[in-house]
Design a protein around this motif. Structure first.
Motif, PDB file in Angstrom:
ATOM      1  N   ASN A 174      -4.345   8.951  -1.359  1.00  0.00           N
ATOM      2  CA  ASN A 174      -3.444   9.977  -0.805  1.00  0.00           C
ATOM      3  C   ASN A 174      -2.827  10.843  -1.899  1.00  0.00           C
ATOM      4  OD1 ASN A 174      -3.818   8.986   1.799  1.00  0.00           O
ATOM      5  ND2 ASN A 174      -2.207   7.465   1.521  1.00  0.00           N
ATOM      6  N   ASN A 209       0.857  -1.196   0.000  1.00  0.00           N
ATOM      7  CA  ASN A 209       0.000   0.000   0.000  1.00  0.00           C
ATOM      8  C   ASN A 209       0.885   1.235   0.000  1.00  0.00           C
ATOM      9  OD1 ASN A 209       0.879   0.599   2.663  1.00  0.00           O
ATOM     10  ND2 ASN A 209      -0.633  -0.821   3.486  1.00  0.00           N
ATOM     11  N   THR A 236       0.193   3.658   2.165  1.00  0.00           N
ATOM     12  CA  THR A 236       0.026   4.224   3.508  1.00  0.00           C
ATOM     13  C   THR A 236       1.354   4.239   4.262  1.00  0.00           C
ATOM     14  OG1 THR A 236      -2.100   3.087   3.446  1.00  0.00           O
ATOM     15  CG2 THR A 236      -1.472   4.065   5.541  1.00  0.00           C
ATOM     16  N   ASP A 237       2.141   3.185   4.072  1.00  0.00           N
ATOM     17  CA  ASP A 237       3.396   3.059   4.828  1.00  0.00           C
ATOM     18  C   ASP A 237       4.595   3.668   4.094  1.00  0.00           C
ATOM     19  OD1 ASP A 237       1.970   1.594   6.727  1.00  0.00           O
ATOM     20  OD2 ASP A 237       2.309  -0.284   5.667  1.00  0.00           O
TER      21      ASP A 237
END
Lengths: 313, 501
Positions: B306, B245, B247-248
């Motif tokens: 994002n 992902n 996100t990290d």
């Protein structure tokens, strides 16, 4: 005793057959188009049909089950649909990994719980309250959070351990110990909480018994009374809790193995179930059921050893 | 969940429209610890997958052709290749200095046998060679492939899993799925490998092309859990890895890793029912156009990904000859315009459409689709087909689907999304215009590029799809490692992951 063991083993076999039947049915109810899942989105309808036929998926469900069962009783659990590895090989290469985590966590739970439980029961007042608080916290904090905290502190920040992976004992005993330390602690904390409470309660009860007063009046030291006589009586219920904990830890290992990327049964169970890898899931169900049956039988035998009254009943 | 995770979880093929640049020449030796987000499904070449599984296969096998970091075809086991005048016979000249790891010689006969086995092997990509009538070795170094019709993607297929060459001695091996016998740069160390978890490869000492061997040993570890992968990155346990992902990503770059971005898939709606077979409303182009106007794609990109990606109205990737930047402003977010189109189509009072849902697609995205289509009078009713999601979608049960899909080469994309037999055209919609463009592209030649452009514009104008954006995925490398992303593939090709000099 032998008849008791044989009876328990026979009921275990029935249990395993029943569980495997239910698991097989459930897997097929929710598995959708397995051949399509194996081949993915780019495969043509013809290829999917060819794959389904090659796996025997176009046969009636009971035929498929009986086929699986007839092979399973000979020790042939088939081949994974998604990795091509024989299921028996996939499980035997992983069962020791998971058992080393679960047995390690069970041992640590037992040792720490005895120390804390006896300490709380004998001292009461603040040690007792402290142990109670620790137990509640151990219960309340989810295992995966404990695991993440351990990784963050001891692997990422302090570099004492590696954050993921597993080292085979044969490769490096020291490496093996280092690779299972954090996962075992993460698994054990919940177990410690449960067993400590059980030991504390049993020891408090036992300390009120007449035989304890008698033993003390004969001049036996407090430690000898506790560790030789009281714990033997308090051990039965604690062992029952430990057995339940052990089975629960098999479930807990699923999450811990995922977080630590440890190649155990839990990790492969997650993948196989998500994919719908029926042969592998069935193999895992059978092996897990066997482990549970054997552990419960061992606990019963241990209880009988500790408490002659159990043997008579 | 990020698109890449959806792709993996649903068993989709992740392909990338990556950027290209020149790779640095590094040293060699040592060990590459490579993170993998998916295990290898099989080492049997005839049933092999590609995309995220390509590193496993490229370690142990050679391919007939290769592709460089621009996607251009380069020699592999074949040093030369030539089509006949109507592109139906492909003649390949095979190297004579290659040996399999079992010591047997790799010759034209082995190559031809592998091609036939791949076509007949019921593997996930067997359709790549469905167009091949036969492959024969006319001598020790020449293979002749005969095709039913021209196939513009054939050379690309031969640089991927359709071109993998396995030793014929392994064809009858009971361990064919787990013990590969190839001619590749590395040999699988089966003793140290834990199937499904970690795969250990050692350098093949007699490899014919040592310039592609950058390491003495490669360990590919599988991380299906994002937390485990992040911890492995932070703990320095991998030198390079694809990510599950975005996100990290900040934490990974914070740990000293470099992000190598590539635009992997496009996200949006596939409006499959252009003939109104399942839902008559979809037959009207104005309804399909209204759906395109309904989405605030810039906000969706920000919310869901994002902001990592590029908004688009096109299913053809940015590196396609058919890609036209001006088309990306064809459908701006315009609810009023969408409503007027719905009214003009006779649906002023709204319409209900059925769509499949899956928890793997992310509830937030499914809710956003529902809300934004509700704003223009379209009620979305979701059904969760569970594990039959892909089967039901490619079986034509739904008129519209949201699913991130790959952006490969032009002909692959046409075969995957657009042609009447494409799996993601399950209701087999077509029209003479589309057929005409596809025929021109298939023949190749000077008109082909313009035909791709025309086809792309036609699909946008006629709203065959409602794309929102191309999603960005990231392959990360540590301070000692470089990688160049591969257009059309989820991960860099193995020889483009190198030690930093």
């Amino acid at each position: 005793m032998l008849r008791f063991i044989l009876r328990r083993l026979a009921s275990g076999v029935v249990l395993i057959v029943v569980i495997s039947t239910i698991a097989f049915a459930l897997l097929y109810v929710g598995s959708g188009d397995i051949a399509r899942r194996i081949l993915g989105q780019t495969a043509t309808a013809d290829t999917v049909a060819q794959k389904a036929a090659s796996l025997g998926l176009n046969r009636p469900l009971y035929t498929q089950y009986l086929d699986w069962l007839s092979h399973a009783v000979t020790g042939n659990l088939g081949t994974s649909w998604f990795t091509g590895q024989p299921v028996m090989a996939a499980i035997t290469s992983r069962v020791a990994v998971t058992l080393s985590l679960v047995i390690g966590a069970t041992l640590i739970s037992a040792i720490v719980a005895v120390i804390l439980g006896v300490w709380a029961a004998r001292r009461r007042s603040w040690p007792d309250r402290l142990v109670q608080v620790i137990s509640v916290l151990g219960f309340a904090i989810p295992g995966f959070l404990i695991a993440l905290g351990l990784v963050l502190v001891f692997a990422i920040n302090l570099h004492w351990f590696k954050p993921t992976g597993f080292v085979q004992f044969a490769t490096s005993p020291g490496g093996w110990l280092a690779s299972i330390t954090l996962p075992v602690i993460a698994l054990a904390i919940g177990g410690i909480a449960g067993v400590t409470q059980q030991i504390r309660g049993s020891v408090i009860d036992a300390l009120r018994q007449d035989y304890v007063r008698t033993l003390r009046s004969r001049g036996l030291s407090a430690n000898r009374v506790i560790y030789k006589h009281v714990l033997r009586n308090a051990g039965g219920p604690a062992l029952a809790v430990l057995a339940v904990q052990f089975v629960g830890l098999l479930g807990g290992a699923v999450i811990v193995e995922q977080i630590f990327a440890i190649p155990g049964l839990g990790q492969v169970a997650v993948t196989a179930t998500t994919q719908g890898d029926v042969p592998l899931v069935m193999g895992l169900v059978v092996v897990t059921a066997i482990i549970v049956v054997v552990v419960n039988l061992l606990i019963d035998l241990l209880q009988a050893f500790l408490n002659p009254k159990v043997r008579l009943s | 969940m990020a698109a890449v995770a959806v792709v993996v979880a649903l068993g989709l093929t992740g392909c990338a429209a990556g950027n290209s640049d020149t790779s640095s020449t590094g040293g060699s030796g040592g060990t590459l610890n490579l993170g993998q987000i998916i295990t290898v499904s099989t080492f049997a070449a005839a049933q092999s997958n590609w995309a995220n599984e390509s590193p496993y296969m490229q370690a142990v096998y050679d391919t007939i052709l290769t592709a460089d970091t621009t996607g251009a075809i380069q020699p592999g086991l074949a040093t030369a290749w030539k089509y006949n005048a109507d592109n139906t016979v492909l003649t390949l000249t095979i190297r004579s200095d290659v040996k399999f790891t079992d010591g047997t010689a790799l010759d034209a006969s082995a190559v031809a046998q592998n091609l036939v086995r791949f076509r007949d092997g019921a593997g996930p990509n067997a359709s790549y060679l469905a167009n091949m009538t036969d492959a024969v070795a006319t001598n020790a170094t020449t293979v002749t492939m005969t095709l039913k019709a021209p196939d513009p993607a054939m050379l690309t297929y031969l640089s991927q899993n359709a071109g993998l060459v396995e030793a014929p001695s392994a064809f009858t091996s009971p361990d064919i799925q787990t013990v590969p016998v190839g001619s590749g740069p590395y040999i699988l160390d089966t003793a140290d490998t834990v199937v499904g978890t970690s795969y250990v490869f050692t350098k093949n000492p007699s490899y014919w092309n040592p310039t592609n061997q950058h390491y003495d040993k490669i360990v590919m570890s599988v991380f299906s859990d994002p937390t485990a992968l992040l911890n492995a990155v932070k703990g320095g346990q991998v030198n390079a890895t694809n990510t599950l992902n975005n996100t990290d990503l900040a934490q990974m770059t914070g740990a000293g890793f470099t992000a190598n971005p590539l635009e992997l898939n496009w996200a949006g709606l596939t409006l499959m029912d252009r003939d109104g077979t399942v839902d008559p409303a979809l037959k009207d182009v104005r309804v399909r156009q209204a759906i395109n106007y309904a989405f605030d794609t810039a906000s969706m990109l920000k919310t869901i990904e994002n902001g990592l990606g590029t908004t688009t109205t096109q299913v053809f990737p940015a590196n396609s000859v058919g890609y036209d930047p001006s088309l990306d402003s064809e459908y701006t977010f315009d609810v009023a315009k969408a409503k007027s189109l719905m009214a003009a189509a006779g649906y002023a009072n709204g319409v209900t459409i059925q769509m499949p849902s899956s928890a793997l697609l992310g509830q937030a995205t499914l809710t956003l689709i529902q809300q934004q289509l509700a704003d223009i009078g379209i009620t979305v009713e979701y059904t969760d087909p569970g594990n039959s999601f892909i089967a039901d979608v490619v079986g034509g049960k739904f008129p519209v689907v949201y699913i991130p899909l790959q952006q490969g080469g032009d002909w692959e994309l046409i075969q995957f999304l657009i042609s009447p037999t494409a799996p993601f055209n399950p209701l087999h919609t077509t029209d003479p215009t589309v057929e005409g463009y596809i025929a021109t592209i298939q023949k190749g030649g000077s008109d082909s590029d313009q035909a791709v452009k025309n086809l792309n514009k036609y699909l946008v104008d006629n709203a065959w799809f409602a794309p929102w954006y191309r999603t960005q995925s990231n392959f990360v490398t540590d301070a000692n490692t470089t990688a160049v992303v591969q257009p059309g593939n989820a991960v860099p090709y193995l020889w483009n992951i190198k030690p930093k000099s």
